[in-house]
Design an enzyme around this catalytic site. Structure first.
Site, PDB file in Angstrom:
ATOM      1  N   ARG A   1      -2.154   3.276   3.967  1.00 59.47           N
ATOM      2  CA  ARG A   1      -2.505   1.876   3.708  1.00 59.47           C
ATOM      3  C   ARG A   1      -2.247   1.010   4.916  1.00 59.47           C
ATOM      4  NH1 ARG A   1      -0.090   0.332  -1.449  1.00 59.47           N
ATOM      5  NH2 ARG A   1      -2.048   1.293  -2.056  1.00 59.47           N
ATOM      6  N   TYR A   2      -1.119   1.259   5.580  1.00 59.62           N
ATOM      7  CA  TYR A   2      -0.722   0.453   6.723  1.00 59.62           C
ATOM      8  C   TYR A   2      -1.173   1.168   7.997  1.00 59.62           C
ATOM      9  CZ  TYR A   2       2.294  -1.774   3.241  1.00 59.62           C
ATOM     10  OH  TYR A   2       2.770  -2.427   2.138  1.00 59.62           O
TER      11      TYR A   2
ATOM     12  N   ARG B   1       1.658   4.049   9.470  1.00 59.40           N
ATOM     13  CA  ARG B   1       2.562   4.873   8.662  1.00 59.40           C
ATOM     14  C   ARG B   1       1.893   5.292   7.359  1.00 59.40           C
ATOM     15  NH1 ARG B   1       3.358  -0.362   8.644  1.00 59.40           N
ATOM     16  NH2 ARG B   1       4.387  -1.516   6.963  1.00 59.40           N
TER      17      ARG B   1
ATOM     18  N   CYS C   1      11.857  15.248 -10.207  1.00 54.67           N
ATOM     19  CA  CYS C   1      13.044  14.457  -9.906  1.00 54.67           C
ATOM     20  C   CYS C   1      14.151  14.951 -10.822  1.00 54.67           C
ATOM     21  CB  CYS C   1      12.830  12.979 -10.207  1.00 54.67           C
ATOM     22  SG  CYS C   1      11.407  12.287  -9.370  1.00 54.67           S
TER      23      CYS C   1
ATOM     24  N   CYS D   1      13.389   8.294 -14.098  1.00 55.54           N
ATOM     25  CA  CYS D   1      13.733   6.895 -14.311  1.00 55.54           C
ATOM     26  C   CYS D   1      12.699   6.285 -15.239  1.00 55.54           C
ATOM     27  CB  CYS D   1      13.723   6.149 -12.979  1.00 55.54           C
ATOM     28  SG  CYS D   1      14.627   7.032 -11.698  1.00 55.54           S
TER      29      CYS D   1
ATOM     30  N   CYS E   1       9.947   4.213 -13.593  1.00 53.67           N
ATOM     31  CA  CYS E   1       9.221   4.802 -12.466  1.00 53.67           C
ATOM     32  C   CYS E   1       7.811   4.234 -12.353  1.00 53.67           C
ATOM     33  CB  CYS E   1       9.135   6.311 -12.632  1.00 53.67           C
ATOM     34  SG  CYS E   1       8.316   7.093 -11.228  1.00 53.67           S
TER      35      CYS E   1
ATOM     36  N   ARG F   1       5.501   5.684 -10.691  1.00 54.59           N
ATOM     37  CA  ARG F   1       4.531   6.786 -10.623  1.00 54.59           C
ATOM     38  C   ARG F   1       4.577   7.637 -11.880  1.00 54.59           C
ATOM     39  NH1 ARG F   1       6.113   7.874  -4.791  1.00 54.59           N
ATOM     40  NH2 ARG F   1       5.186   6.056  -3.788  1.00 54.59           N
TER      41      ARG F   1
ATOM     42  N   ASP G   1       6.658  -3.519 -10.675  1.00 57.95           N
ATOM     43  CA  ASP G   1       5.201  -3.646 -10.561  1.00 57.95           C
ATOM     44  C   ASP G   1       4.505  -3.564 -11.921  1.00 57.95           C
ATOM     45  OD1 ASP G   1       4.730  -0.956 -11.202  1.00 57.95           O
ATOM     46  OD2 ASP G   1       5.225  -0.378  -9.160  1.00 57.95           O
TER      47      ASP G   1
ATOM     48  N   ASP H   1       5.083  -5.798  -4.323  1.00 54.68           N
ATOM     49  CA  ASP H   1       4.054  -4.861  -3.878  1.00 54.68           C
ATOM     50  C   ASP H   1       2.798  -5.268  -4.638  1.00 54.68           C
ATOM     51  OD1 ASP H   1       2.907  -2.765  -2.487  1.00 54.68           O
ATOM     52  OD2 ASP H   1       4.579  -1.391  -2.878  1.00 54.68           O
TER      53      ASP H   1
ATOM     54  N   LYS I   1       3.164  -4.542   0.441  1.00 57.09           N
ATOM     55  CA  LYS I   1       4.382  -5.290   0.177  1.00 57.09           C
ATOM     56  C   LYS I   1       4.304  -6.666   0.810  1.00 57.09           C
ATOM     57  CE  LYS I   1       7.064  -1.017   0.464  1.00 57.09           C
ATOM     58  NZ  LYS I   1       5.858  -0.192   0.580  1.00 57.09           N
TER      59      LYS I   1
HETATM   60  C1  LIG Z   1       6.153   1.093   0.984  1.00 60.29           C
HETATM   61  C2  LIG Z   1       5.096   1.804   1.648  1.00 60.29           C
HETATM   62  C3  LIG Z   1       5.200   2.174   2.993  1.00 60.29           C
HETATM   63  C4  LIG Z   1       6.424   1.832   3.839  1.00 60.29           C
HETATM   64  O1  LIG Z   1       6.497   0.430   3.995  1.00 60.29           O
HETATM   65  P1  LIG Z   1       7.642  -0.245   4.898  1.00 60.29           P
HETATM   66  O2  LIG Z   1       7.461  -1.704   4.694  1.00 60.29           O
HETATM   67  O3  LIG Z   1       7.388   0.193   6.307  1.00 60.29           O
HETATM   68  O4  LIG Z   1       8.959   0.251   4.397  1.00 60.29           O
HETATM   69  C5  LIG Z   1       4.149   2.840   3.566  1.00 60.29           C
HETATM   70  N1  LIG Z   1       3.029   3.133   2.862  1.00 60.29           N
HETATM   71  C6  LIG Z   1       2.884   2.757   1.566  1.00 60.29           C
HETATM   72  C7  LIG Z   1       1.612   3.079   0.851  1.00 60.29           C
HETATM   73  C8  LIG Z   1       3.912   2.091   0.911  1.00 60.29           C
HETATM   74  O5  LIG Z   1       3.779   1.736  -0.378  1.00 60.29           O
HETATM   75  S1  SF4 Z   2      11.698   6.185  -9.597  1.00 62.55           S
HETATM   76 FE1  SF4 Z   2      10.276   7.828 -10.217  1.00 62.55          FE
HETATM   77  S2  SF4 Z   2       9.982   9.040  -8.367  1.00 62.55           S
HETATM   78 FE2  SF4 Z   2      11.817   7.778  -8.017  1.00 62.55          FE
HETATM   79  S3  SF4 Z   2      13.533   9.098  -8.649  1.00 62.55           S
HETATM   80 FE3  SF4 Z   2      12.948   7.857 -10.430  1.00 62.55          FE
HETATM   81  S4  SF4 Z   2      11.484   9.130 -11.592  1.00 62.55           S
HETATM   82 FE4  SF4 Z   2      11.649  10.003  -9.520  1.00 62.55          FE
END
Ligand SMILES: *Cc1c(COP(=O)(O)O)cnc(C)c1O
Ligand code: SF4
Length: 415
Positions: free
Chosen positions: A159-160, A163, A172, A176, A179, A181, A340, A377, A384
């Site tokens: 996305r960025y 990175r 995991c 959580c 979570c 995801r 989120d 986010d 973010k």
């Molecule tokens: C959070 C995230 C990152 C890392 O973001 P930083 O602001 O550099 O910590 C990179 N890619 C995605 C898709 C993210 O959600």
């Molecule tokens: S937030 Fe989701 S991905 Fe992160 S440790 Fe908890 S269950 Fe695993």
């Protein structure tokens, strides 16, 4: 992270955990005995109490401290939960009704931190299903951060500019309840196969603009040391990859996973950044302290990404206490995330204002080191976005009127 097999299989060590061959042909380094390392001073250490043992009081230390045992003995079924705490009728109904959507999984270590009598215990709220999860709002999104849309190959979100997020597993130690995801985590059919990891590594190698790789999941520490060693080695062999970060909640949910052998392995891949996910001061135990100490002593730089959760940490005093504890553990508070729009977590969501109030209560009132960045986010892949209390009262040309943490106004005129 922050997000193994198969949560339904009773106590099985997953193929991932067991698997992964050492591929570099190096002899395994000798274990560094942590008894040899300098001990933290007593008045630091004394602030961290060992977690309680609950129903596992009779378990020998050697087993309790063995992460394979912790992983095998996870609380995954209602009958097991009933032995650990007084389950409310509402929790009982939720455990049954949420099972198909998102498994329950709680390590004995984390389960023992729960208050057996209090359903509003912050540890319990994060790990025991509640009926709130079944309350799906029209505004909830299946993929709230559009991570799938920004996926050039399965397993990478790019996305960025410089990175990427790299998904290595969907397991995991603890699932959580908040979570983001949930759509994938804990689902064995969506786990990253070896081929997917190869394709992700190939993508990173081909894209010379990628200098930072966030290794995520699930929780990458669900992989074996050998498997992680292999992945980290492959990343380090890519000339344009400068840093990577391990996004892991094991420090919180399975601190026993951070063994001397594990951190010794990491030392071969520096610089290694670790981003973890503490949400409440109750999670800052002697065991968690020890895991952080090993990582920090091995030279890792550790950051914390807290998720703002109603009833858990939507209180400035709780966050301040957490962040002070984290600094003692050499963990730097990095982000506070607004909860989120993922489905099934609406009961945890606070107004954005709650996050602003927390930052307002920290900035200036305590060490800048204890003040993380509050971010939303943004839905649909906006990324973010920092949200701050307003410190600029007015701004006209070269004249800035600012207010400080105590509410007093000051003028700054640009020369
Ligand atoms: C959070 C995230 C990152 C890392 O973001 P930083 O602001 O550099 O910590 C990179 N890619 C995605 C898709 C993210 O959600
Ligand atoms: S937030 Fe989701 S991905 Fe992160 S440790 Fe908890 S269950 Fe695993």
């Amino acid at each position: 992270m922050a997000n193994l097999p198969v949560m339904g299989d009773v106590g099985g060590v997953t193929e991932e955990l067991a698997g992964g061959g050492r591929t570099n042909g190096e002899a395994k380094a000798p274990a560094v005995r942590h008894e040899d390392a300098p001990r933290p001073v007593a008045n630091v250490l004394s602030r961290f109490k060992p977690g309680p043992r609950s129903i596992w009081a009779g378990v020998p230390d050697a087993l309790w401290n063995d992460w394979h045992w912790q992983q095998r003995e996870r609380v995954i079924r209602l009958e097991q939960l009933e032995r650990v705490l007084r389950v409310t009728p509402e929790e009982r109904e939720a455990a049954v009704k949420t099972e198909a959507e998102f498994h329950m999984g709680i390590t004995p270590y984390y389960a023992a931190l729960m208050d057996p009598e209090d359903p509003t215990c912050p540890i319990r709220l994060q790990s025991v299903p509640t009926m709130g999860e079944l309350n799906i709002l029209a505004s909830d999104l299946e993929d709230p951060l559009a991570e799938e849309r920004d996926m050039p190959v399965p397993g990478i979100t790019h996305r960025y500019p410089d990175r990427v997020l790299f998904y290595t597993t969907h397991n995991c130690p603890v699932y959580c309840r908040h979570c983001t995801r949930k759509r994938k985590v804990s689902d064995p059919t969506s786990a990253a196969a070896k081929r997917q990891i190869e394709e992700s590594l190939a993508y990173i190698a081909q894209h010379t603009e990628i200098r930072d790789v966030v290794i995520s999941g699930g929780d990458p520490l669900s992989l074996s040391d050998d498997r992680l060693d292999h992945i980290l080695g492959r990343l380090r062999a890519i000339p344009h990859v400068e840093i990577f970060r391990l996004g892991t909640r094991n420090l919180v949910t399975l601190p026993q996973r951070v063994t001397d052998d594990f951190v010794y392995m990491l030392r071969r891949h520096h610089p290694v950044y670790v981003n973890t996910h503490f949400n409440h001061p109750k999670e800052c135990t002697a065991e968690a302290f020890e895991a952080a100490r090993r990582l920090a002593d091995a030279g890792c730089v550790i950051g914390n990404q807290m998720v703002l959760l109603k009833g858990v940490n939507d209180d400035p005093a709780v966050v301040k206490e957490l962040n002070h504890k984290l600094l003692l553990m050499r963990i730097r508070p990095y982000y506070i995330y607004q909860c989120d729009l993922a489905r099934g977590i609406s009961h945890f969501r606070t107004p954005v204002e709650a996050g602003i109030r927390i930052i307002e209560a920290l900035r200036g009132h305590t060490s800048g080191l204890a003040v993380p960045q509050f971010v939303v986010d943004a839905p649909n892949g906006g990324g973010k976005i920092p949200v701050n209390p307003e410190y600029v009262v007015s701004h006209e040309g070269k004249r800035w009127v600012l207010r400080n943490f105590a509410g007093k106004q000051f003028e700054y005129v640009e020369p």
